[in-house]
Design an enzyme around this catalytic site. Structure first.
Site, short mmCIF file in Angstrom:
data_model
loop_
_atom_site.label_atom_id
_atom_site.label_comp_id
_atom_site.label_asym_id
_atom_site.label_seq_id
_atom_site.Cartn_x
_atom_site.Cartn_y
_atom_site.Cartn_z
N THR A 57 4.30 -7.61 -4.77
CA THR A 57 4.29 -6.97 -3.27
C THR A 57 4.15 -8.32 -2.47
O THR A 57 4.29 -9.64 -3.03
CB THR A 57 2.95 -6.11 -3.34
OG1 THR A 57 1.89 -6.95 -3.30
CG2 THR A 57 3.12 -4.96 -4.14
N CYS A 58 3.84 -8.06 -1.47
CA CYS A 58 3.99 -9.36 -0.13
C CYS A 58 2.54 -10.08 -0.56
O CYS A 58 2.62 -11.26 -0.32
CB CYS A 58 3.77 -8.55 0.94
SG CYS A 58 5.35 -8.12 1.82
N SER A 82 -6.83 -5.15 -1.22
CA SER A 82 -5.86 -5.26 -0.29
C SER A 82 -6.28 -6.36 0.92
O SER A 82 -7.50 -6.24 1.31
CB SER A 82 -5.24 -4.22 0.18
OG SER A 82 -4.75 -3.30 -0.77
N GLN A 116 -0.34 2.09 0.80
CA GLN A 116 0.94 1.38 0.53
C GLN A 116 0.64 0.90 -0.87
O GLN A 116 1.78 1.15 -1.87
CB GLN A 116 1.41 0.48 1.41
CG GLN A 116 2.74 0.20 1.11
CD GLN A 116 3.35 -0.90 2.30
OE1 GLN A 116 2.70 -1.68 3.05
NE2 GLN A 116 4.82 -1.13 2.36
N GLN A 160 3.02 1.34 -4.47
CA GLN A 160 3.66 0.21 -5.08
C GLN A 160 3.42 0.15 -6.47
O GLN A 160 4.19 -0.22 -7.30
CB GLN A 160 3.61 -1.20 -4.30
CG GLN A 160 3.85 -1.21 -2.84
CD GLN A 160 3.38 -2.18 -2.14
OE1 GLN A 160 2.19 -2.52 -2.17
NE2 GLN A 160 4.15 -2.87 -1.04
N GLY A 193 12.58 -0.78 5.81
CA GLY A 193 11.50 -0.28 4.78
C GLY A 193 10.38 0.32 5.38
O GLY A 193 10.42 0.49 6.58
N MET A 196 7.52 -0.90 5.60
CA MET A 196 6.69 -2.00 6.55
C MET A 196 7.34 -1.95 7.95
O MET A 196 6.44 -1.82 8.95
CB MET A 196 6.54 -3.35 5.87
CG MET A 196 5.65 -4.29 6.64
SD MET A 196 4.06 -3.49 7.01
CE MET A 196 3.35 -3.85 5.42
#
Length: 432
Positions: A55-56, A114, A121, A125, A196, A198
């Site tokens: 993920t980011c 997180s 989210q 994921q 998307g 986000m």
């Protein structure tokens, strides 16, 4: 079987490194195949189970393997796969074995690890990561069980605590930062690049400010138009971005591109066309969509996902009671899972015992058949069969008792008493 999690995240590595270790979705299945090839030659029961979460804010490899060198092999594989020198990557990598890996998975899915405390989210994921690993054929009994327990724990934590209440999302943080540059967001033109989840969240928050104009640029025109229509905006082709960038005061980008889509030269031209009026830019993508050199331009205010994290953390402190409650739930569930894992470790032993006992049974039954075939008395044959089975089945335990000494022997006697319910207690035996 040993559980192991190898990874980097926003706690251990800056975005400049995280983007180099990220796995685009289309690369995950091939990557899992190359990881398993590290263990080629292992018999099937020892082949590793694996899943990749990218993920980011994190890239993590979850695996289950019997290989004692799995930790070093996994780190070396990640380094080689991304062509990053091991000495550069290693200081930022965490390696979590067994209960630590379980605890980490539970915390990640529950939103405790997180950047946005309690955000939901990450759960989606993680479910996508498990689905991809399943399609790649890299899941097995252990990781399947780990992730099923993980999702159950996340549901329990979110359902019984206030961990997600009043959280400051990345999207809300982006609006707060924009308000530091522009006193009235309502007077600004806003461009979103991507369509998307986000970007959808960011569009929701910015649309609430009533911007002068809201535009969505996306590679897939239909999806971009649909998102823009939802918020009363309009869509534009992504190819028009270089020529029209100067029209926008606020630009928020989050695509799945593996290379930057906004370069320094394009932004320099936009700033010049704007007569040096400021541009507020938010890059939420990992790998980044905007070349980092853009942030050095005088009239550009560029923020990355890490920059927004500082604002997000300001809102996390007020929910520490919920964090403590969630951690207590997780700790209990970790212990439950480790009990299951310990129980699984004896399955091969039990299977071997059954195999050995069945082999003895087959041999004695075959011997009995031969005795009957030559005309021996059936009662005598049955008696011989039962005697032979009894002697062979208790041979191992009695040999172990005879070899044991002192405290070991006492413990073994008590253990055997549990196996054979009617055996006398060790303290009642007069002759050992």
């Amino acid at each position: 079987m040993q559980l192991l999690t190898i990874g980097i995240n926003h706690h251990t590595a800056p975005v400049a490194l995280r983007e180099r270790v990220a796995f685009p979705l289309e690369q995950i299945k091939p990557a899992l195949s190359t990881f398993k090839s590290v263990f080629l030659g292992h018999p099937a029961p020892n082949a590793p189970e694996a899943a990749i979460l990218s993920t980011c804010n994190r890239t993590e490899l979850y695996c289950a393997t019997n290989d004692r060198a799995a930790r070093d092999a996994a780190i070396r594989w990640m380094s080689d796969y991304h062509r990053i020198p091991a000495d550069e990557l290693a200081p930022h990598v965490y390696a979590l074995p067994q209960s630590e890996a379980v605890r980490h998975a539970f915390r990640v899915a529950s939103g405790l690890d997180s950047m946005v405390l309690g955000e939901t989210q990450i759960l989606g994921q993680m479910k996508n990561a498990v689905r991809t690993a399943s399609e790649a054929g890299s899941l097995g009994t252990y990781l399947n069980q780990l992730f099923q327990r993980t999702f159950a724990v996340a549901k329990e934590v979110r359902g019984t605590t206030e961990i997600g209440a009043q959280s400051v999302s990345m999207a809300a943080a982006a609006v707060r930062l924009a308000q530091r540059i522009f006193e009235q967001v309502a007077q600004q033109r806003v461009l979103f690049i991507g369509a998307g989840e986000m970007i959808e969240l960011c569009a929701t928050h910015f649309a609430a400010q009533g911007p002068r104009e809201l535009v969505v640029a996306n590679r897939t025109a239909e999806r971009g138009a649909k998102l823009a229509e939802r918020f009363g905006g309009r869509a534009m082709p992504l190819a028009d971005l270089p020529a029209r960038m100067h029209e926008f005061d606020i630009i928020v980008s989050c695509t799945a591109s593996t290379l930057p889509i906004i370069g320094l030269g394009a932004v320099e031209r936009a700033v010049k066309a704007r007569r040096h009026r400021p541009i507020f830019m938010v890059d939420l993508a990992v790998p980044r969509d905007i070349e980092p050199e853009v942030g050095k331009l005088k009239d550009v205010f560029l923020y990355t996902v890490d920059d927004l994290g500082a604002i997000v953390r300001e809102g996390n402190a007020s929910r520490q009671a919920a964090v403590a409650q969630a951690e207590a739930i997780i700790e209990t569930r970790v212990q439950n899972f480790m009990q299951w894992l310990d129980a699984r470790s004896i399955v091969p032993v039990i299977r071997h015992m059954h195999t050995q006992a069945d082999a003895l049974r087959r041999a004695e039954v075959e011997r009995a058949r031969k005795m009957l075939a030559r005309g021996d008395d059936p009662d005598a044959v049955l008696d011989a069969l039962s005697q032979a089975l009894t002697n062979k089945l208790i041979h191992g335990p009695t040999s172990a008792l005879n070899r044991a000494n002192g405290a070991d022997r006492d413990s073994l006697i008590d253990l055997m008493r549990g196996f054979y319910q009617h055996a006398p207690r060790s303290s009642d035996t007069s002759d050992r």
